[in-house]
Write a protein that holds these residues in place. Structure first.
Motif, PDB file in Angstrom:
ATOM      1  N   UNK A  22     -34.713  94.215 -73.444  1.00 20.54           N
ATOM      2  CA  UNK A  22     -33.533  93.627 -72.802  1.00 20.54           C
ATOM      3  C   UNK A  22     -33.095  94.435 -71.584  1.00 20.54           C
ATOM      4  N   UNK A  23     -32.790  93.718 -70.503  1.00 21.73           N
ATOM      5  CA  UNK A  23     -32.251  94.317 -69.279  1.00 21.73           C
ATOM      6  C   UNK A  23     -31.155  93.411 -68.738  1.00 21.73           C
ATOM      7  N   UNK A  24     -30.116  94.010 -68.205  1.00 24.07           N
ATOM      8  CA  UNK A  24     -29.123  93.176 -67.526  1.00 24.07           C
ATOM      9  C   UNK A  24     -28.819  93.735 -66.140  1.00 24.07           C
ATOM     10  N   UNK A  25     -28.603  92.817 -65.217  1.00 26.63           N
ATOM     11  CA  UNK A  25     -28.172  93.155 -63.863  1.00 26.63           C
ATOM     12  C   UNK A  25     -26.739  92.670 -63.725  1.00 26.63           C
ATOM     13  N   UNK A  26     -25.829  93.558 -63.371  1.00 26.11           N
ATOM     14  CA  UNK A  26     -24.416  93.210 -63.232  1.00 26.11           C
ATOM     15  C   UNK A  26     -24.025  93.191 -61.756  1.00 26.11           C
ATOM     16  N   UNK A  27     -23.233  92.202 -61.395  1.00 22.76           N
ATOM     17  CA  UNK A  27     -22.704  92.081 -60.043  1.00 22.76           C
ATOM     18  C   UNK A  27     -21.196  92.010 -60.141  1.00 22.76           C
ATOM     19  N   UNK A  28     -20.522  92.955 -59.500  1.00 27.06           N
ATOM     20  CA  UNK A  28     -19.061  92.952 -59.432  1.00 27.06           C
ATOM     21  C   UNK A  28     -18.637  92.340 -58.113  1.00 27.06           C
ATOM     22  N   UNK A  29     -17.636  91.490 -58.147  1.00 28.26           N
ATOM     23  CA  UNK A  29     -17.194  90.835 -56.924  1.00 28.26           C
ATOM     24  C   UNK A  29     -15.673  90.714 -56.905  1.00 28.26           C
ATOM     25  N   UNK A  30     -15.093  91.088 -55.778  1.00 30.98           N
ATOM     26  CA  UNK A  30     -13.639  91.023 -55.592  1.00 30.98           C
ATOM     27  C   UNK A  30     -13.334  90.281 -54.285  1.00 30.98           C
ATOM     28  N   UNK A  31     -12.215  89.597 -54.258  1.00 32.57           N
ATOM     29  CA  UNK A  31     -11.852  88.834 -53.071  1.00 32.57           C
ATOM     30  C   UNK A  31     -12.619  87.531 -52.951  1.00 32.57           C
ATOM     31  N   UNK A  32     -12.993  86.971 -54.105  1.00 32.63           N
ATOM     32  CA  UNK A  32     -13.727  85.706 -54.115  1.00 32.63           C
ATOM     33  C   UNK A  32     -12.789  84.537 -53.834  1.00 32.63           C
TER      34      UNK A  32
END
Length: 230
Positions: A18-28
């Motif tokens: 198992x692997x996960x890629x996380x993307x954080x986003x602000x000001x959407x």
């Protein structure tokens, strides 16, 4: 990462690949689906059809690996499909993909095009950090049934995402709860792309990079961080 994400040792033991890629986003900037996001979903369905080349979604090696993982924690994968397989099945049907809102459409398009489970959570609605764990069975999962809010409990041993308030997604990535889902008012989000061997980690990274590009396109000026795979 502003938001803490952890994967328990029990889940790692269940699915070592198992692997996960996380993307954080602000000001959407979110809102109703547009012609642009609808075109993205149509293109994703075409890309999926090319990828599968006549096979059913569950025959893809990555989807087969997810079915094995679901079976390992006691779920019936033909009844409760992982989110990518469920979307792929719908994309290839007469119903086509649903149009939800801009942000959900964008991450659903990436999920279908790359055949990888992708989820989005409203950071402002998450309490504490997010943890991928095997459930005890007494955790609260607040959902909606027949238009009424109701509380369910996961099965003991079921893989769930949870925060300090309770379960946010049951059966790994099968059903998200309404509390943390992305609405048209959401401005901050974490997106999770989840892969299992035999999908190469590099392919999960490519899917994450494409998602980040689309988020920038539909929310110019948003602050977006793609984290290394874990």
């Amino acid at each position: 990462m502003t938001l803490t994400l952890t994967v328990s040792d029990e889940v790692r033991a269940l699915a070592p690949g198992f692997t996960h890629v996380a993307i954080e986003a602000y000001g959407l900037v979110n809102g109703p689906s547009t012609e642009g996001t609808s075109a993205l979903l149509d293109d994703a369905a075409r890309r999926l059809a090319v990828r599968l080349d006549g096979r059913a979604p569950h025959e893809d090696p990555h989807m087969a690996a997810w079915r094995e993982a679901y079976t390992a924690f006691g779920s019936k994968p033909s009844r409760t499909r992982n989110s990518a397989e469920a979307l792929a099945k719908r994309a290839l049907s007469g119903a086509g993909l649903p149009r939800i809102n801009v942000l959900v459409d964008v991450y659903n398009a990436i999920s279908v095009a790359h055949l990888i489970p992708v989820g989005g959570e409203d950071i402002d609605r998450i309490q504490g950090g997010m943890r991928l764990v095997r459930a005890m069975g007494d955790e609260d999962f607040v959902t909606v049934a027949d238009g009424e809010e109701t509380v369910e409990h996961p099965d003991a041993g079921e893989v769930v995402w949870r925060d300090d308030a309770g379960v946010t997604c049951r059966r790994w990535n099968w059903r998200q709860g309404p509390r943390t889902r992305l609405t048209e008012e959401s401005t901050s989000a974490v997106f999770l792309l989840e892969s299992l061997a035999p999908m190469p980690v590099a392919e999960a990274e490519r899917a994450g990079a494409e998602l980040a590009e689309l988020l920038e396109k539909f929310s110019p000026g948003a602050r977006i961080t793609v984290h290394a795979p874990e």
